[in-house]
Scaffold this motif. Structure first.
Motif, PDB file in Angstrom:
ATOM      1  N   GLY A  59      35.769  31.122  81.348  1.00 14.88           N
ATOM      2  CA  GLY A  59      37.084  31.023  81.967  1.00 14.88           C
ATOM      3  C   GLY A  59      37.097  30.583  83.408  1.00 14.88           C
ATOM      4  O   GLY A  59      38.136  30.657  84.066  1.00 14.88           O
ATOM      5  N   ARG A  60      35.956  30.097  83.917  1.00 14.87           N
ATOM      6  CA  ARG A  60      35.929  29.641  85.304  1.00 14.87           C
ATOM      7  C   ARG A  60      36.583  28.274  85.477  1.00 14.87           C
ATOM      8  O   ARG A  60      37.070  27.952  86.553  1.00 14.87           O
ATOM      9  N   GLU A  61      36.538  27.454  84.429  1.00 15.67           N
ATOM     10  CA  GLU A  61      37.182  26.152  84.444  1.00 15.67           C
ATOM     11  C   GLU A  61      38.064  26.035  83.207  1.00 15.67           C
ATOM     12  O   GLU A  61      37.703  26.535  82.137  1.00 15.67           O
ATOM     13  N   PRO A  62      39.219  25.376  83.329  1.00 12.20           N
ATOM     14  CA  PRO A  62      40.125  25.253  82.180  1.00 12.20           C
ATOM     15  C   PRO A  62      39.622  24.221  81.179  1.00 12.20           C
ATOM     16  O   PRO A  62      38.867  23.306  81.520  1.00 12.20           O
ATOM     17  N   LEU A  63      40.059  24.373  79.947  1.00 12.97           N
ATOM     18  CA  LEU A  63      39.757  23.395  78.917  1.00 12.97           C
ATOM     19  C   LEU A  63      40.725  22.216  79.025  1.00 12.97           C
ATOM     20  O   LEU A  63      41.892  22.395  79.361  1.00 12.97           O
ATOM     21  N   THR A  64      40.238  21.022  78.736  1.00 15.62           N
ATOM     22  CA  THR A  64      41.123  19.871  78.664  1.00 15.62           C
ATOM     23  C   THR A  64      41.885  19.920  77.341  1.00 15.62           C
ATOM     24  O   THR A  64      41.498  20.639  76.411  1.00 15.62           O
ATOM     25  N   PRO A  65      42.993  19.163  77.212  1.00 18.28           N
ATOM     26  CA  PRO A  65      43.703  19.131  75.931  1.00 18.28           C
ATOM     27  C   PRO A  65      42.800  18.728  74.770  1.00 18.28           C
ATOM     28  O   PRO A  65      42.910  19.290  73.674  1.00 18.28           O
ATOM     29  N   ALA A  66      41.898  17.753  74.991  1.00 17.20           N
ATOM     30  CA  ALA A  66      40.999  17.329  73.915  1.00 17.20           C
ATOM     31  C   ALA A  66      40.063  18.463  73.511  1.00 17.20           C
ATOM     32  O   ALA A  66      39.780  18.671  72.322  1.00 17.20           O
ATOM     33  N   GLU A  67      39.563  19.220  74.492  1.00 13.42           N
ATOM     34  CA  GLU A  67      38.681  20.348  74.189  1.00 13.42           C
ATOM     35  C   GLU A  67      39.429  21.446  73.450  1.00 13.42           C
ATOM     36  O   GLU A  67      38.889  22.082  72.542  1.00 13.42           O
ATOM     37  N   GLN A  68      40.677  21.666  73.842  1.00 12.91           N
ATOM     38  CA  GLN A  68      41.486  22.673  73.155  1.00 12.91           C
ATOM     39  C   GLN A  68      41.699  22.315  71.696  1.00 12.91           C
ATOM     40  O   GLN A  68      41.690  23.194  70.822  1.00 12.91           O
TER      41      GLN A  68
END
Length: 276
Positions: A255-264
């Motif tokens: 949770g230190r960096e957000p996921l991109t839409p593609a990763e989600q």
């Protein structure tokens, strides 16, 4: 976790890659599916690999990862001016010295655990241990307590305490029998599993405290590889995930960096972060 996946560690299978895996991109497993070559607003679709099947951590792997994680954390803070130790980190509201105090508490807990054997059966391992620490909404009472306690020390004194404590933990671990079962956090763990959790904690927090220290060295690949094994185990063997380099996986998986839409989209149905 979203759904219940089998994250039991398969005993007797060592992951030799822990000691040699570089920090570059994780090679795709043979036969792994890959994302389509299309792009969207978030950029090219990332390559996809299956999460690896959990394998047991050996005593040697746990010791190597812990010694490397503790040594690099010490090297990162040793000799720095107080101004550097007061810089912000990835942990909301915590400076470098606050994160160091938090990891110092972990080292003190390690010394207690190494001196607290148990005759019972281990009830958790280096993967399932982290189910008790899911990603939360933000800092709580512990964060406030750490800030208050850390402020009572001169930064250089706290660095010295960390150096002495972390060195003592590694020495004590080396003199502890491989088949020892030890108590910590109201759980019983084998020695290798305990060492792995300590190495993962130190490795992730070292990433936290270097965010505003541009001269810090690259993270050591040995404990980072253990973070990857832990995250894969929590995600679930065979579950598709982006083919992140170990450092990026550590930051996004906790949770230190957000996921991109593609990763989600790739991780649809999988709870992230896997632990906080």
């Amino acid at each position: 976790m979203h759904g219940r996946r089998d994250t039991r560690v398969r005993s007797g299978v060592a992951d030799a890659a822990v000691a040699v895996r570089p920090t570059g991109p994780v090679p795709a497993a043979a036969g792994a599916d890959t994302a389509s070559a299309g792009t969207d607003a978030s950029g090219p679709a990332p390559r996809v690999v299956p999460a690896a099947e959990p394998t047991a951590v050996t005593r040697e792997q746990g010791l190597a990862a812990l010694a490397a994680a503790y040594r690099q954390l010490t090297e990162t803070v040793a000799g720095r001016p107080d101004a550097d130790l007061m810089r912000p980190t990835r942990c909301t509201g915590w400076s470098v010295v606050d994160v160091l105090y938090h990891v110092l508490l972990d080292g003190q807990r390690a010394l207690i655990a190494l001196a607290t054997p148990d005759d019972g059966v281990a009830d958790t391992d280096f993967i399932t241990y982290w189910r008790g620490f899911p990603g939360g909404p933000g800092p709580g009472e512990h964060a406030r307590a750490v800030r208050i306690a850390a402020s009572a020390f001169r930064p250089r004194t706290l660095v010295q305490l960390w150096d002495e404590t972390s060195s003592a933990v590694v020495r004590a671990a080396r003199s502890t029998a491989a088949d020892s079962r030890l108590v910590t956090q109201r759980h019983v763990l084998t020695l290798p599993d305990l060492l792995a959790t300590l190495a993962v904690e130190a490795s992730v927090h070292r990433l936290d405290l270097t965010v505003d220290l541009p001269d810090a060295s690259d993270p050591d690949p040995v404990p980072l590889a253990l973070v990857r094994r832990t995250l894969d185990g929590l995600l679930g063997a065979g579950v598709p995930r982006p083919d992140w380099p170990d450092r990026e996986y550590a930051l996004k998986g906790t949770g230190r960096e957000p996921l991109t839409p593609a990763e989600q989209r790739i991780l649809d149905g999988s709870r992230f972060p896997l632990f906080g």
